[in-house]
Design a protein around this motif. Structure first.
Motif, PDB file in Angstrom:
ATOM      1  N   MET A  19     -27.823 -31.616  11.844  1.00 51.77           N
ATOM      2  CA  MET A  19     -28.685 -32.546  11.115  1.00 51.77           C
ATOM      3  C   MET A  19     -28.122 -33.964  11.170  1.00 51.77           C
ATOM      4  N   GLN A  20     -26.809 -34.090  11.087  1.00 49.38           N
ATOM      5  CA  GLN A  20     -26.186 -35.412  11.210  1.00 49.38           C
ATOM      6  C   GLN A  20     -26.459 -35.997  12.594  1.00 49.38           C
ATOM      7  N   LEU A  21     -26.392 -35.155  13.601  1.00 51.59           N
ATOM      8  CA  LEU A  21     -26.646 -35.602  14.967  1.00 51.59           C
ATOM      9  C   LEU A  21     -28.100 -36.031  15.135  1.00 51.59           C
ATOM     10  N   VAL A  22     -29.027 -35.265  14.603  1.00 51.55           N
ATOM     11  CA  VAL A  22     -30.453 -35.615  14.685  1.00 51.55           C
ATOM     12  C   VAL A  22     -30.705 -36.949  13.974  1.00 51.55           C
ATOM     13  N   LEU A  23     -30.158 -37.105  12.782  1.00 49.82           N
ATOM     14  CA  LEU A  23     -30.346 -38.352  12.030  1.00 49.82           C
ATOM     15  C   LEU A  23     -29.722 -39.539  12.768  1.00 49.82           C
ATOM     16  N   PHE A  24     -28.568 -39.332  13.377  1.00 54.17           N
ATOM     17  CA  PHE A  24     -27.941 -40.387  14.173  1.00 54.17           C
ATOM     18  C   PHE A  24     -28.849 -40.803  15.320  1.00 54.17           C
ATOM     19  N   VAL A  25     -29.367 -39.834  16.061  1.00 54.69           N
ATOM     20  CA  VAL A  25     -30.241 -40.121  17.204  1.00 54.69           C
ATOM     21  C   VAL A  25     -31.461 -40.913  16.755  1.00 54.69           C
ATOM     22  N   GLU A  26     -32.069 -40.486  15.667  1.00 53.16           N
ATOM     23  CA  GLU A  26     -33.260 -41.182  15.176  1.00 53.16           C
ATOM     24  C   GLU A  26     -32.949 -42.619  14.764  1.00 53.16           C
ATOM     25  N   SER A  27     -31.872 -42.813  14.028  1.00 56.42           N
ATOM     26  CA  SER A  27     -31.571 -44.162  13.534  1.00 56.42           C
ATOM     27  C   SER A  27     -31.000 -45.062  14.620  1.00 56.42           C
ATOM     28  N   GLU A  28     -30.119 -44.544  15.443  1.00 53.72           N
ATOM     29  CA  GLU A  28     -29.468 -45.362  16.471  1.00 53.72           C
ATOM     30  C   GLU A  28     -30.431 -45.806  17.562  1.00 53.72           C
ATOM     31  N   PHE A  29     -31.371 -44.936  17.915  1.00 54.95           N
ATOM     32  CA  PHE A  29     -32.268 -45.223  19.033  1.00 54.95           C
ATOM     33  C   PHE A  29     -33.707 -45.493  18.589  1.00 54.95           C
TER      34      PHE A  29
ATOM     35  N   LEU B 255     -36.132 -43.774  17.153  1.00 56.31           N
ATOM     36  CA  LEU B 255     -37.138 -42.820  17.603  1.00 56.31           C
ATOM     37  C   LEU B 255     -37.265 -41.706  16.585  1.00 56.31           C
ATOM     38  N   THR B 256     -38.292 -40.910  16.741  1.00 56.92           N
ATOM     39  CA  THR B 256     -38.513 -39.767  15.854  1.00 56.92           C
ATOM     40  C   THR B 256     -38.311 -38.487  16.638  1.00 56.92           C
ATOM     41  N   VAL B 257     -37.442 -37.645  16.124  1.00 52.14           N
ATOM     42  CA  VAL B 257     -37.240 -36.325  16.710  1.00 52.14           C
ATOM     43  C   VAL B 257     -38.292 -35.418  16.091  1.00 52.14           C
ATOM     44  N   GLU B 258     -39.213 -34.969  16.914  1.00 51.56           N
ATOM     45  CA  GLU B 258     -40.312 -34.113  16.449  1.00 51.56           C
ATOM     46  C   GLU B 258     -39.841 -32.663  16.352  1.00 51.56           C
ATOM     47  N   ASP B 259     -40.627 -31.849  15.664  1.00 49.16           N
ATOM     48  CA  ASP B 259     -40.290 -30.429  15.515  1.00 49.16           C
ATOM     49  C   ASP B 259     -40.056 -29.766  16.874  1.00 49.16           C
ATOM     50  N   GLU B 260     -40.901 -30.102  17.846  1.00 51.27           N
ATOM     51  CA  GLU B 260     -40.757 -29.471  19.162  1.00 51.27           C
ATOM     52  C   GLU B 260     -39.497 -29.911  19.898  1.00 51.27           C
ATOM     53  N   ASP B 261     -38.859 -30.999  19.437  1.00 51.92           N
ATOM     54  CA  ASP B 261     -37.609 -31.477  20.035  1.00 51.92           C
ATOM     55  C   ASP B 261     -36.394 -30.756  19.462  1.00 51.92           C
TER      56      ASP B 261
ATOM     57  N   ARG C  49     -36.249 -39.457  27.365  1.00 48.92           N
ATOM     58  CA  ARG C  49     -37.624 -38.941  27.307  1.00 48.92           C
ATOM     59  C   ARG C  49     -38.398 -39.560  26.155  1.00 48.92           C
ATOM     60  N   LYS C  50     -37.771 -39.610  24.993  1.00 45.51           N
ATOM     61  CA  LYS C  50     -38.460 -40.118  23.807  1.00 45.51           C
ATOM     62  C   LYS C  50     -38.729 -41.617  23.916  1.00 45.51           C
ATOM     63  N   CYS C  51     -37.801 -42.354  24.495  1.00 43.50           N
ATOM     64  CA  CYS C  51     -37.962 -43.813  24.601  1.00 43.50           C
ATOM     65  C   CYS C  51     -38.940 -44.209  25.704  1.00 43.50           C
TER      66      CYS C  51
END
Length: 83
Positions: free
Chosen positions: A39-49, A51-57, A75-77
């Motif tokens: 969860m920390q990694l997902v939140l980092f990715v979302e805030s740093e880049f 973007l939104t990590v969707e459920d399918e991601d 891919r997301k960007c």
């Protein structure tokens, strides 16, 4: 997105101490992280880049290595914004 890898490595370094993780090394196989880390990694990715990590991601394969996280960011960007 090669410029994403240094940022991802810097984030991971906080959890891996002196262990320098290779870009293709399985983060979860190292034993350095616990279940809350994902969860920390997902939140980092979302805030740093920005973007939104969707459920399918939310597949472990998207977060298991530096290479995989960077590929997800790329891919997301580069994905078209849906309206």
């Amino acid at each position: 997105m090669e410029e994403a890898k240094p940022k991802i490595r810097e984030f991971l370094a906080r959890f891996f101490g002196d262990h320098r993780i290779a870009d293709d090394e399985d983060i979860f196989a190292t034993g350095f992280v616990n279940s809350l880390f994902i969860m920390q990694l997902v939140l980092f990715v979302e805030s740093e880049f920005a973007l939104t990590v969707e459920d399918e991601d939310l597949e472990i394969e998207n977060f298991s290595t530096v290479d995989a996280v960077a590929a997800l960011v790329t891919r997301k960007c580069s994905a078209p914004v849906s309206s």
